[in-house]
Design a protein around this motif. Structure first.
Motif, PDB file in Angstrom:
ATOM      1  N   UNK A 101      -3.004   6.696  21.679  1.00  0.00           N
ATOM      2  CA  UNK A 101      -2.654   5.501  20.918  1.00  0.00           C
ATOM      3  C   UNK A 101      -2.628   5.828  19.433  1.00  0.00           C
ATOM      4  N   UNK A 102      -1.618   5.309  18.736  1.00  0.00           N
ATOM      5  CA  UNK A 102      -1.557   5.427  17.285  1.00  0.00           C
ATOM      6  C   UNK A 102      -1.615   4.033  16.671  1.00  0.00           C
ATOM      7  N   UNK A 103      -2.512   3.862  15.724  1.00  0.00           N
ATOM      8  CA  UNK A 103      -2.656   2.589  15.023  1.00  0.00           C
ATOM      9  C   UNK A 103      -2.024   2.693  13.639  1.00  0.00           C
ATOM     10  N   UNK A 104      -1.281   1.679  13.266  1.00  0.00           N
ATOM     11  CA  UNK A 104      -0.664   1.624  11.939  1.00  0.00           C
ATOM     12  C   UNK A 104      -1.574   0.852  10.989  1.00  0.00           C
ATOM     13  N   UNK A 105      -1.983   1.519   9.915  1.00  0.00           N
ATOM     14  CA  UNK A 105      -2.840   0.889   8.912  1.00  0.00           C
ATOM     15  C   UNK A 105      -2.065   0.798   7.597  1.00  0.00           C
ATOM     16  N   UNK A 106      -1.903  -0.405   7.094  1.00  0.00           N
ATOM     17  CA  UNK A 106      -1.088  -0.615   5.894  1.00  0.00           C
ATOM     18  C   UNK A 106      -1.909  -1.208   4.755  1.00  0.00           C
ATOM     19  N   UNK A 163     -12.909   3.236   2.746  1.00  0.00           N
ATOM     20  CA  UNK A 163     -12.833   2.723   4.118  1.00  0.00           C
ATOM     21  C   UNK A 163     -11.749   3.376   4.977  1.00  0.00           C
ATOM     22  N   UNK A 164     -10.602   3.699   4.374  1.00  0.00           N
ATOM     23  CA  UNK A 164      -9.500   4.215   5.191  1.00  0.00           C
ATOM     24  C   UNK A 164      -9.862   5.558   5.808  1.00  0.00           C
ATOM     25  N   UNK A 165     -10.289   6.506   5.000  1.00  0.00           N
ATOM     26  CA  UNK A 165     -10.603   7.838   5.524  1.00  0.00           C
ATOM     27  C   UNK A 165     -11.827   7.839   6.440  1.00  0.00           C
ATOM     28  N   UNK A 166     -12.912   7.154   6.094  1.00  0.00           N
ATOM     29  CA  UNK A 166     -14.037   7.129   7.043  1.00  0.00           C
ATOM     30  C   UNK A 166     -13.654   6.540   8.391  1.00  0.00           C
ATOM     31  N   UNK A 167     -12.855   5.488   8.393  1.00  0.00           N
ATOM     32  CA  UNK A 167     -12.428   4.880   9.662  1.00  0.00           C
ATOM     33  C   UNK A 167     -11.509   5.823  10.423  1.00  0.00           C
ATOM     34  N   UNK A 182      -0.019   3.733   5.996  1.00  0.00           N
ATOM     35  CA  UNK A 182       1.176   3.377   5.231  1.00  0.00           C
ATOM     36  C   UNK A 182       0.724   2.778   3.895  1.00  0.00           C
ATOM     37  N   UNK A 183       0.591   3.611   2.858  1.00  0.00           N
ATOM     38  CA  UNK A 183       0.102   3.108   1.573  1.00  0.00           C
ATOM     39  C   UNK A 183       1.231   2.524   0.726  1.00  0.00           C
ATOM     40  N   UNK A 184       0.852   1.956  -0.401  1.00  0.00           N
ATOM     41  CA  UNK A 184       1.827   1.557  -1.412  1.00  0.00           C
ATOM     42  C   UNK A 184       2.843   0.539  -0.963  1.00  0.00           C
ATOM     43  N   UNK A 185       2.509  -0.288   0.025  1.00  0.00           N
ATOM     44  CA  UNK A 185       3.443  -1.319   0.464  1.00  0.00           C
ATOM     45  C   UNK A 185       4.591  -0.816   1.307  1.00  0.00           C
ATOM     46  N   UNK A 186       4.435   0.315   1.985  1.00  0.00           N
ATOM     47  CA  UNK A 186       5.518   0.879   2.795  1.00  0.00           C
ATOM     48  C   UNK A 186       5.945  -0.059   3.931  1.00  0.00           C
ATOM     49  N   UNK A 187       5.030  -0.878   4.413  1.00  0.00           N
ATOM     50  CA  UNK A 187       5.377  -1.822   5.478  1.00  0.00           C
ATOM     51  C   UNK A 187       5.550  -3.238   4.937  1.00  0.00           C
ATOM     52  N   UNK A 188       5.679  -3.360   3.639  1.00  0.00           N
ATOM     53  CA  UNK A 188       5.832  -4.665   2.991  1.00  0.00           C
ATOM     54  C   UNK A 188       5.079  -4.662   1.680  1.00  0.00           C
ATOM     55  N   UNK A 189       5.785  -4.949   0.601  1.00  0.00           N
ATOM     56  CA  UNK A 189       5.206  -4.752  -0.728  1.00  0.00           C
ATOM     57  C   UNK A 189       4.308  -5.890  -1.187  1.00  0.00           C
ATOM     58  N   UNK A 190       4.469  -7.090  -0.674  1.00  0.00           N
ATOM     59  CA  UNK A 190       3.727  -8.225  -1.200  1.00  0.00           C
ATOM     60  C   UNK A 190       2.266  -8.220  -0.804  1.00  0.00           C
ATOM     61  N   UNK A 191       1.343  -8.064  -1.747  1.00  0.00           N
ATOM     62  CA  UNK A 191      -0.078  -8.028  -1.395  1.00  0.00           C
ATOM     63  C   UNK A 191      -0.602  -9.343  -0.837  1.00  0.00           C
ATOM     64  N   UNK A 192       0.067 -10.458  -1.154  1.00  0.00           N
ATOM     65  CA  UNK A 192      -0.391 -11.747  -0.656  1.00  0.00           C
ATOM     66  C   UNK A 192      -0.109 -11.922   0.830  1.00  0.00           C
ATOM     67  N   UNK A 215       1.832  -4.395  11.007  1.00  0.00           N
ATOM     68  CA  UNK A 215       0.866  -3.304  11.020  1.00  0.00           C
ATOM     69  C   UNK A 215      -0.246  -3.695  11.977  1.00  0.00           C
ATOM     70  N   UNK A 216      -0.901  -2.717  12.557  1.00  0.00           N
ATOM     71  CA  UNK A 216      -2.035  -3.019  13.425  1.00  0.00           C
ATOM     72  C   UNK A 216      -3.262  -3.396  12.616  1.00  0.00           C
ATOM     73  N   UNK A 217      -3.386  -2.765  11.439  1.00  0.00           N
ATOM     74  CA  UNK A 217      -4.556  -2.954  10.576  1.00  0.00           C
ATOM     75  C   UNK A 217      -4.063  -3.101   9.144  1.00  0.00           C
ATOM     76  N   UNK A 218      -4.639  -4.053   8.402  1.00  0.00           N
ATOM     77  CA  UNK A 218      -4.279  -4.193   6.986  1.00  0.00           C
ATOM     78  C   UNK A 218      -5.525  -4.390   6.137  1.00  0.00           C
ATOM     79  N   UNK A 219      -5.388  -3.973   4.877  1.00  0.00           N
ATOM     80  CA  UNK A 219      -6.432  -4.203   3.876  1.00  0.00           C
ATOM     81  C   UNK A 219      -5.920  -5.208   2.862  1.00  0.00           C
TER      82      UNK A 219
END
Length: 332
Positions: free
Chosen positions: A29-34, A47-51, A68-78, A89-93
């Motif tokens: 399984x691959x999880x997408x973290x954005x 948090x990203x690297x330890x997880x 996927x850093x820097x808004x690669x899966x969507x730029x709007x932080x809101x 994304x499967x996981x977001x910060x």
């Protein structure tokens, strides 16, 4: 905008509850973290690297995380929470303050004076999660909840020594809690994403910023700011790392257990402690630069801010009827 996002979140969550869960079709399984900040941002080491490294090692590479850093899966932080909810994304910060109306109870940890001496923000959030906060995270599984280091004043050409110094100044804040407190002190709050702070301060759109000192490094604010005030009770900023609940449910019990082992309070502690460590290093650098004015408030000056903060906290708890939630957080 925050209210419309919150309504959208509730609608999507209700739809997903009725839909069929994801089907696991293979052992690996691959999880997408954005997230929306550059890879060098403190969120990576905190948090990203330890997880990522923890679950990949524990699963012998059968469960992996692609970042996927820097808004690669969507730029709007809101829209970070919505991206996890919809499965973009499967996981977001994200920052709770960007959709403040969704996190009215959780964001109590942001209030000046809410975190007692000797307690941590992440412990307070997890203390009250099951009893008071879980409803604010529909359709997701929180993997980490934590707060930043104490907020400070980061100013351009203005020295802040008392609340009256804020009169007529435009101050960037990350969410409604800090915005209400700026109003209380006589300033004008301007809510905007962190990525816009640099240009806004440089061009004079804002006069200063209330945020944690780690942001000075992460967003290169030392290139445009020249005055820093430390010691005022300005609260904290709350962060979350959340996972789409159906994506989590689709995993094998073994993979779920691995995620559980590398999330929760432990990952939250890593986030908060790493944020604080970066803040300490950043302030050392700021003090070492002769171009900066660093104001360490005296006890009497701090007390002036504390008087306003104390009454502000009491009114917020009363108006929102959340004193019991804060008691849960503080284990009282």
């Amino acid at each position: 905008m925050a209210h419309s996002l919150q309504n959208g979140i509730k609608a999507v969550a209700a739809t997903l509850v009725l839909s069929a869960p994801f089907m696991s079709v293979q052992a690996e399984e691959e999880l997408k973290l954005a997230h929306f900040v550059p890879p060098a941002h403190v969120v990576t080491s905190a948090v990203v690297e330890p997880f990522k490294t923890g679950i990949e090692a524990d699963s012998n590479g059968e469960l992996t995380v692609r970042v996927y850093p820097g808004g690669e899966l969507g730029a709007g932080p809101m829209e970070q929470y919505v991206r996890a909810l919809q499965g973009v994304a499967d996981i977001t910060w994200g920052l709770a303050g960007y959709t403040s109306s969704q996190f009215g109870k959780s964001m109590l940890v942001e209030l000046p004076g809410a975190i007692p001496e000797g307690m941590t923000g992440y412990d307070m959030l997890w203390n009250a999660f099951d009893t008071s906060l879980s409803s604010e995270f529909p359709g997701t599984k929180p993997l980490a909840l934590w707060v930043s280091e104490p907020n400070v004043f980061i100013m351009k050409d203005h020295e802040i020594r008392s609340p009256s110094d804020l009169s007529g100044l435009k101050i960037r804040v990350s969410g409604s809690v800090a915005g209400d407190f700026v109003n209380e002190m006589g300033g004008t709050p301007v809510q905007m994403p962190a990525g816009e702070m640099y240009n806004a301060l440089q061009t004079g759109l804002i006069d200063g910023i209330i945020t944690g000192s780690s942001a000075i490094t992460d967003f290169k604010l030392d290139e445009v700011a020249n005055s820093y005030t430390l010691g005022a009770p300005l609260g904290h900023i709350m962060f979350y790392l959340v996972m789409n609940q159906q994506r989590y449910d689709s995993l094998s019990e073994e993979h779920q257990a691995i995620i559980d082992r590398h999330s929760g309070r432990g990952l939250s502690q890593s986030g908060e402690e790493t944020w604080n460590a970066l803040a300490d290093r950043t302030l050392e650098s700021v003090r070492a630069d002769d171009r900066n004015t660093v104001i360490d408030l005296s006890d009497d000056e701090v007390a002036t801010f504390e008087d306003i903060a104390g009454s502000f906290l009491s009114r917020q708890l009363s108006s929102k009827q959340t004193r019991d939630v804060l008691n849960d957080m503080q284990n009282r």
